[in-house]
Design a protein around this motif. Structure first.
Motif, PDB file in Angstrom:
ATOM      1  N   CYS A 150      15.466   9.806 -32.687  1.00  0.00           N
ATOM      2  CA  CYS A 150      14.630   8.958 -32.233  1.00  0.00           C
ATOM      3  C   CYS A 150      13.244   8.029 -33.590  1.00  0.00           C
ATOM      4  CB  CYS A 150      13.157  10.202 -31.811  1.00  0.00           C
ATOM      5  SG  CYS A 150      14.162  10.851 -30.532  1.00  0.00           S
ATOM      6  N   TYR A 167       8.598  15.123 -26.155  1.00  0.00           N
ATOM      7  CA  TYR A 167       9.937  13.421 -25.639  1.00  0.00           C
ATOM      8  C   TYR A 167       9.229  12.490 -24.682  1.00  0.00           C
ATOM      9  CZ  TYR A 167      13.722  10.634 -24.988  1.00  0.00           C
ATOM     10  OH  TYR A 167      14.841   9.593 -24.968  1.00  0.00           O
ATOM     11  N   ARG A 179      12.370   8.726 -18.179  1.00  0.00           N
ATOM     12  CA  ARG A 179      11.417   9.044 -20.323  1.00  0.00           C
ATOM     13  C   ARG A 179       9.960   8.020 -19.701  1.00  0.00           C
ATOM     14  NH1 ARG A 179      14.883   5.935 -24.313  1.00  0.00           N
ATOM     15  NH2 ARG A 179      16.015   4.348 -22.683  1.00  0.00           N
ATOM     16  N   SER A 225      16.968  14.112 -31.888  1.00  0.00           N
ATOM     17  CA  SER A 225      16.535  13.901 -30.367  1.00  0.00           C
ATOM     18  C   SER A 225      16.398  15.162 -30.268  1.00  0.00           C
ATOM     19  CB  SER A 225      17.301  13.319 -29.568  1.00  0.00           C
ATOM     20  OG  SER A 225      17.143  13.692 -28.031  1.00  0.00           O
ATOM     21  N   THR A 227      15.226   5.378 -29.042  1.00  0.00           N
ATOM     22  CA  THR A 227      16.391   5.868 -28.800  1.00  0.00           C
ATOM     23  C   THR A 227      17.547   5.336 -29.334  1.00  0.00           C
ATOM     24  OG1 THR A 227      14.793   7.491 -27.658  1.00  0.00           O
ATOM     25  CG2 THR A 227      17.521   8.205 -27.497  1.00  0.00           C
TER      26      THR A 227
END
Length: 316
Positions: free
Chosen positions: A176, A195, A225, A269, A249
């Motif tokens: 990330c 996240y 997300r 991540s 990402t």
């Protein structure tokens, strides 16, 4: 990747080499575009042939036997020799050729990769022409390869077309990228909940019918997300992050490249994504062309720069 037009029965040798390199049936299946049962069956057959377990499970990992390591070395040498036999001995000299070479690729690889390609290309083939073709949702790269309008396609889709030849340029972890003053970056570690709740910047897809590693991974886990910003190019995304709360990402080498020049932080991540596999694809009709073999070698050599970027000292 297994070659459908292989005139020699080298399947088991290729499975053996890949198994010893990957030390995993599942990763071998992915790399060779085979099913796991097919690789398991091949491993069983190899064990019968050589009278050796080849791979033993120790603490949840597969460890090759000493015999397996020796066999893999011999098998790899044999495969290289066989591949050389199958390369057309056409009259090709990069120093004098005036051919056009076309490579289709998105911009998700660090720019220094193709800088190395161009430098080597100009030094080796000063009279040739190198053309780059952008990938996009409306571009049919499979048809372009079949028609010969493109020589190589660089991709990182989880499931590349099985009828095309493939060689891996780099395998890279997913990380990330955040602004260095983002509270999540300062914490040095991110939870999966943080996240998923954070705003994300997401480059637009560059191929129709294919989802990337991140979207595929999230879809498998039935997670979503918060896609707050979309941008048309991968290389644009890092420049839009400083001063925001956005997360990108992406691959480790790509993140390291931009973090070296922008106020960015890299955080591991919290979602367990598969490794990103970057590879070159080509059509079977060009597999034995001497000029094409030369071009593929040029790209393979340049991939060392991607490994260097990946292995730079890591942030969080």
């Amino acid at each position: 990747m297994i070659r459908a037009d292989d005139p020699f029965d080298t399947y088991l040798l290729r499975v053996l080499c890949t198994l010893i390199a990957e030390q995993s049936v599942s990763r071998t299946a992915i790399r060779l575009n085979q099913s796991q049962p097919a690789i398991s069956a091949a491993l069983k057959r190899l064990r019968e042939i050589f009278g050796d377990p080849l791979l033993n499970r120790e603490k949840n990992v597969m460890v090759p036997t000493e015999r397996a390591v020796q066999l893999a070395r011999s098998a790899q040498a044999a495969l290289v020799a066989l591949d050389k036999l199958l390369v057309d001995e056409e009259a090709f000299d990069p120093a004098t050729t005036e051919q056009n070479f076309t490579v289709a690729m998105p911009d998700y690889l660090a720019p220094t990769f193709f800088a190395h390609v161009v430098k080597a290309f100009r030094a080796s083939a000063p009279r040739a022409r190198l053309v780059t073709q952008a990938l996009g949702p409306q571009y049919d790269y499979e048809q372009a390869l079949a028609e010969g309008t493109v020589d190589i396609v660089i991709g990182n889709w989880p499931s590349p077309p099985e009828h095309l030849h493939l060689s891996v340029l780099l395998e890279d972890e997913v990380v990330c990228v955040l602004a260095d003053d983002n509270p999540l970056a300062k914490a040095g570690k991110m939870t999966a909940e943080a996240y998923l709740q954070a705003p994300h910047i997401v480059p637009m897809p560059y191929s129709r019918g294919q989802r990337g590693v991140v979207e595929t991974g999230l879809g498998t886990l039935r997670l979503h997300r918060d896609r707050k910003v979309s941008c048309p190019y991968f290389s644009l995304a890092p420049n839009l992050i400083p001063g925001t709360d956005l997360i990108l990402t992406t691959a480790r080498h790509f993140a390291n490249y931009y973090a070296a020049s922008l106020p960015l932080a890299i955080v591991g991540s919290p979602i367990s994504f598969p490794f990103m596999r970057f590879y070159q694809l080509w059509h079977p009709s060009r597999h034995r062309s001497a000029s094409h073999v030369w071009l593929r070698g040029l790209l393979t050599d340049a991939s060392e720069e991607l490994r260097r970027l990946r292995d730079m000292p890591r942030q969080a």
